[in-house]
Design a protein around this motif. Structure first.
Motif, PDB file in Angstrom:
ATOM      1  N   ASP B  12     110.333  46.688  -6.420  1.00 36.01           N
ATOM      2  CA  ASP B  12     109.682  47.690  -5.591  1.00 36.01           C
ATOM      3  C   ASP B  12     108.237  47.893  -6.063  1.00 36.01           C
ATOM      4  OD1 ASP B  12     110.149  50.155  -3.741  1.00 36.01           O
ATOM      5  OD2 ASP B  12     109.085  50.899  -5.501  1.00 36.01           O
ATOM      6  N   THR B  13     107.348  48.194  -5.114  1.00 37.92           N
ATOM      7  CA  THR B  13     105.921  48.277  -5.462  1.00 37.92           C
ATOM      8  C   THR B  13     105.605  49.392  -6.471  1.00 37.92           C
ATOM      9  OG1 THR B  13     105.586  49.672  -3.524  1.00 37.92           O
ATOM     10  CG2 THR B  13     105.108  47.341  -3.267  1.00 37.92           C
ATOM     11  N   THR B  14     106.501  50.383  -6.598  1.00 39.03           N
ATOM     12  CA  THR B  14     106.213  51.472  -7.541  1.00 39.03           C
ATOM     13  C   THR B  14     106.726  51.174  -8.953  1.00 39.03           C
ATOM     14  OG1 THR B  14     108.273  52.539  -6.930  1.00 39.03           O
ATOM     15  CG2 THR B  14     106.321  53.266  -5.762  1.00 39.03           C
ATOM     16  N   THR B  15     107.327  49.990  -9.144  1.00 34.47           N
ATOM     17  CA  THR B  15     107.945  49.658 -10.428  1.00 34.47           C
ATOM     18  C   THR B  15     106.936  49.680 -11.581  1.00 34.47           C
ATOM     19  OG1 THR B  15     109.397  48.183  -9.217  1.00 34.47           O
ATOM     20  CG2 THR B  15     109.367  47.925 -11.612  1.00 34.47           C
ATOM     21  N   LYS B  16     107.313  50.313 -12.669  1.00 33.26           N
ATOM     22  CA  LYS B  16     106.514  50.204 -13.904  1.00 33.26           C
ATOM     23  C   LYS B  16     106.954  48.902 -14.564  1.00 33.26           C
ATOM     24  CE  LYS B  16     104.521  54.461 -14.375  1.00 33.26           C
ATOM     25  NZ  LYS B  16     104.906  55.016 -13.111  1.00 33.26           N
ATOM     26  N   PRO B  37     106.887  42.245   0.545  1.00 33.84           N
ATOM     27  CA  PRO B  37     106.211  42.753   1.752  1.00 33.84           C
ATOM     28  C   PRO B  37     105.638  41.658   2.664  1.00 33.84           C
ATOM     29  CG  PRO B  37     105.640  44.121  -0.128  1.00 33.84           C
ATOM     30  CD  PRO B  37     106.458  42.976  -0.673  1.00 33.84           C
ATOM     31  N   ILE B 118     104.819  39.425  -4.535  1.00 31.70           N
ATOM     32  CA  ILE B 118     104.062  40.411  -5.305  1.00 31.70           C
ATOM     33  C   ILE B 118     104.513  40.469  -6.764  1.00 31.70           C
ATOM     34  CG2 ILE B 118     103.458  41.807  -3.289  1.00 31.70           C
ATOM     35  CD1 ILE B 118     105.619  43.826  -4.320  1.00 31.70           C
ATOM     36  N   ASP B 119     105.458  39.616  -7.173  1.00 27.59           N
ATOM     37  CA  ASP B 119     105.824  39.612  -8.598  1.00 27.59           C
ATOM     38  C   ASP B 119     105.059  38.525  -9.356  1.00 27.59           C
ATOM     39  OD1 ASP B 119     107.307  37.641  -7.356  1.00 27.59           O
ATOM     40  OD2 ASP B 119     109.251  38.318  -8.125  1.00 27.59           O
TER      41      ASP B 119
END
Ligand SMILES: Cc1cc2nc3c(=O)[nH]c(=O)nc-3n(C[C@H](O)[C@H](O)[C@H](O)COP(=O)(O)OP(=O)(O)OC[C@H]3O[C@@H](n4cnc5c(N)ncnc54)[C@H](O)[C@@H]3O)c2cc1C
Lengths: 317, 248
Positions: B12-16, B37, B118-119
């Motif tokens: 998820d884009t909010t992942t730390k 995405p 995005i990873d």
């Protein structure tokens, strides 16, 4: 053996990133004790190549190559790479290079790492440092093919002069047939693009509406900057999608990034974090952007930005 | 028309982002996964072709069984069929080679993958696939129309866009702009129920070596405190940017 650098051009002139990849290639060539060879298409003035370290320059002048075509270009570069026995090929991270890199990798059966931010950590085996998780981290990746392609991140290495003796060759290459047709190209002229900009000015939802974007545009104009925006701003149609920066938009790696009325959500910061100096203007002292920024102004954009524009104009004169 | 959409399972884009085992491994503890995405934009466009033109949409991922929830989500969004190649996606070459095996056995007219995940941000899968299959390829695609067997695609370039056309089959690297944000499909109850009945085939991978290995990770250095400038003293900001940061 050699290191091959693709020095990109536009309208018969080198792009800024061409000289950056060449500077990187030169630095690498010293470490690896190899010659650095550049390949360029449709170029008249080659002084810049000698000035930035080219040992050899191969120029392919052919009017059929006037328009960029990924397959044709990658085929030409692969032929040169084979002829020059290149072990490492360096590309920029322009839209065109990112387009052709995987095609080139298949032609040469090579590995490819984009987003490389530094000289290799080791040259044998070749280990490169690159960003991952959209700038939230770095990885050290070992590239273990005979030929390896490095995609250098924009603005990660800088342009460095290094006057060198260059030998020049003109090459004629039999072009393959590219079955993709370019119908038309629309390019905004006279405006700095986010990819090339040293300075980027970005506006968020805090600007309240598209009618207030003159603040961003005027500030960009004084600084010769590109304009950008947060995701919701482009989603609402206040600004074109091409200005959306962040994790799901464009990455920004400028020298200076100024965010106005942007809260600094994790997805936004991820995309712009490679910028060297970050400034935020926001009226909420709790806005997360203050944790990511180097300089901050807590204040109302509608008061601060006009003052900033006025003072910058005076400063520039 | 047969469409294949390649799906990557990403944090998820909010992942730390954190690492374990001496910074050699991504810490998946507590991480929520989403459809990449860029892939989701592509899938949404594919579903549009399904609804408007009767296309058949297959989604494909290379990944372990932990990816199945997002494949079910793709089916709930509307894909007709899902395939999972049961392997750890080690690098873009590995993945593209696995996908190309499936493509050789099926006649897909249109293959869509995100322009990058995005990873690991490799940006390789659609392009390498195109190279392996010798199909035409357009990446950074922000518009796609198909009429008969001709695709017209817009590619975002630095500072503008380019409109290209090609015969099918074609491979597309999808990105934001290909569909509007409001067109993204949130699965409804009916979709979720139907997804349970749709096929999700698990296929064994072919034997192929990756061309790169991640040796270790590093987190960016912690940032220093922000320097605050009073809002009534923009002269000071200009002074700092000029004399201290040396960026103007
Ligand atoms: C999957 C996913 C991907 C995403 N990708 C991205 C991405 O790539 N890029 C991106 O930007 N976002 C992305 N987002 C969205 C992100 O989470 C935020 O919602 C978004 O960045 C917020 O945009 P904003 O800062 O413009 O708006 P807001 O969060 O609404 O912030 C507006 C800010 O303006 C300030 N403000 C208000 N009035 C004034 C004033 N008069 N003067 C000064 N300041 C003022 C407020 O204090 C506030 O901090 C993504 C979200 C998801 C779920």
């Amino acid at each position: 053996m050699s290191i091959l650098v693709y020095t990109e051009s536009e309208n018969n002139n080198f792009k800024k990133n061409a000289l950056e990849v060449l500077s990187y290639g030169k630095a690498l060539s010293k470490i690896m004790n190899e010659k650095v060879v550049c390949v360029s298409f449709n170029i008249d003035n080659t002084e810049d190549l000698s000035l930035h370290g080219a040992d050899k320059s191969i120029i392919i002048n052919d009017t059929s190559l006037a328009d960029f075509k990924a397959k044709t270009y990658s085929n030409c570069i692969s032929k040169i790479a084979k002829k020059e026995k290149s072990k490492i090929i360096i590309l920029s991270s322009s839209a065109d290079c990112r387009y052709l890199a995987p095609l080139l990798a298949v032609e040469l059966d090579s590995s490819y790492s984009p987003n490389v931010v530094d000289l290799p950590k080791s040259s044998n085996p070749l280990v490169v440092k690159r960003t991952c998780f959209t700038n939230k981290a770095f990885s050290f990746s070992e590239l273990n093919s005979e030929i390896n392609i490095i995609g250098l991140s924009n603005n990660a290495f800088g342009v460095h002069e290094n006057q060198s003796e260059t030998t020049f060759e003109n090459e004629k290459i039999e072009l393959i047939e590219d079955t993709i047709k370019i119908n038309s190209t629309e390019k905004i002229t006279g405006k700095v693009t986010i990819a090339d900009a040293d300075i980027v000015i970005s506006g968020g939802r805090g600007l309240k509406g598209p009618e207030n974007w003159h603040l961003i545009e005027d500030l960009a104009e004084v600084l010769g900057a590109a304009t950008a925006c947060s995701k919701p701003v482009s989603d609402m149609g206040w600004r074109p999608h091409s200005e959306h920066v962040g994790q799901t938009g464009k990455p920004v790696a400028s020298n200076l990034y100024i965010a106005i009325g942007v809260s600094g959500a994790i997805q936004h910061i991820a995309g712009i974090n490679s910028s060297k100096v970050k400034v935020v203007v926001n009226n909420d002292p709790e806005a997360p952007f203050f944790k990511a920024a180097d300089y901050g102004v807590i204040g109302d954009a509608f008061e601060v930005v006009p003052k900033l524009i006025k003072k910058l104009k005076a400063f520039k004169n | 028309m047969n469409i294949l959409v390649c799906i990557s399972n990403v944090p998820d884009t909010t992942t730390k982002i954190n690492f374990i085992n001496n910074d050699s491994e991504f810490d998946t503890n507590g991480v929520q996964y989403i459809i990449n995405p860029n892939d989701e934009f592509g899938l949404t466009r594919a579903i549009w072709f399904q609804q408007k033109k009767g296309a058949k949409v297959t989604v494909l991922t290379v990944g372990e069984s932990s990816c199945e929830p997002i494949m079910r989500k793709c089916l709930a969004i509307g894909a007709d069929k899902a395939i999972r190649i049961d392997a750890i996606p080690t690098d873009g070459f590995f993945v593209a080679n696995q996908v190309s095996e499936i493509c050789k056995k099926n006649n897909y007219d249109l293959i869509i993958a995100g322009r990058e995940s995005i990873d690991y941000n490799g940006g390789m899968v659609p392009g390498i696939l195109a190279g392996l299959l010798n199909y035409n390829f357009v990446t950074n695609c922000i518009q796609l129309e198909i009429d008969q067997n001709i695709a017209v695609a817009s590619r975002e370039i630095d500072g503008g866009k380019e409109i290209l056309s090609s015969k099918l089959p074609i491979i597309i690297g999808a990105q934001k702009g290909l569909v509007e944000e409001k067109d993204l499909i949130i699965p409804n109850m009916r979709g979720i129920m139907q997804a349970r009945q749709k096929p999700l085939d698990v296929i064994r991978p072919i034997n192929i070596q990756a061309k790169s290995i991640i040796k270790s990770f590093e987190k960016p250095k912690p940032k220093g405190e922000v320097k605050l400038v009073p809002s009534d003293n923009v002269d000071e900001l200009i002074n700092l940017l000029h004399n201290e940061a040396k960026v103007i």
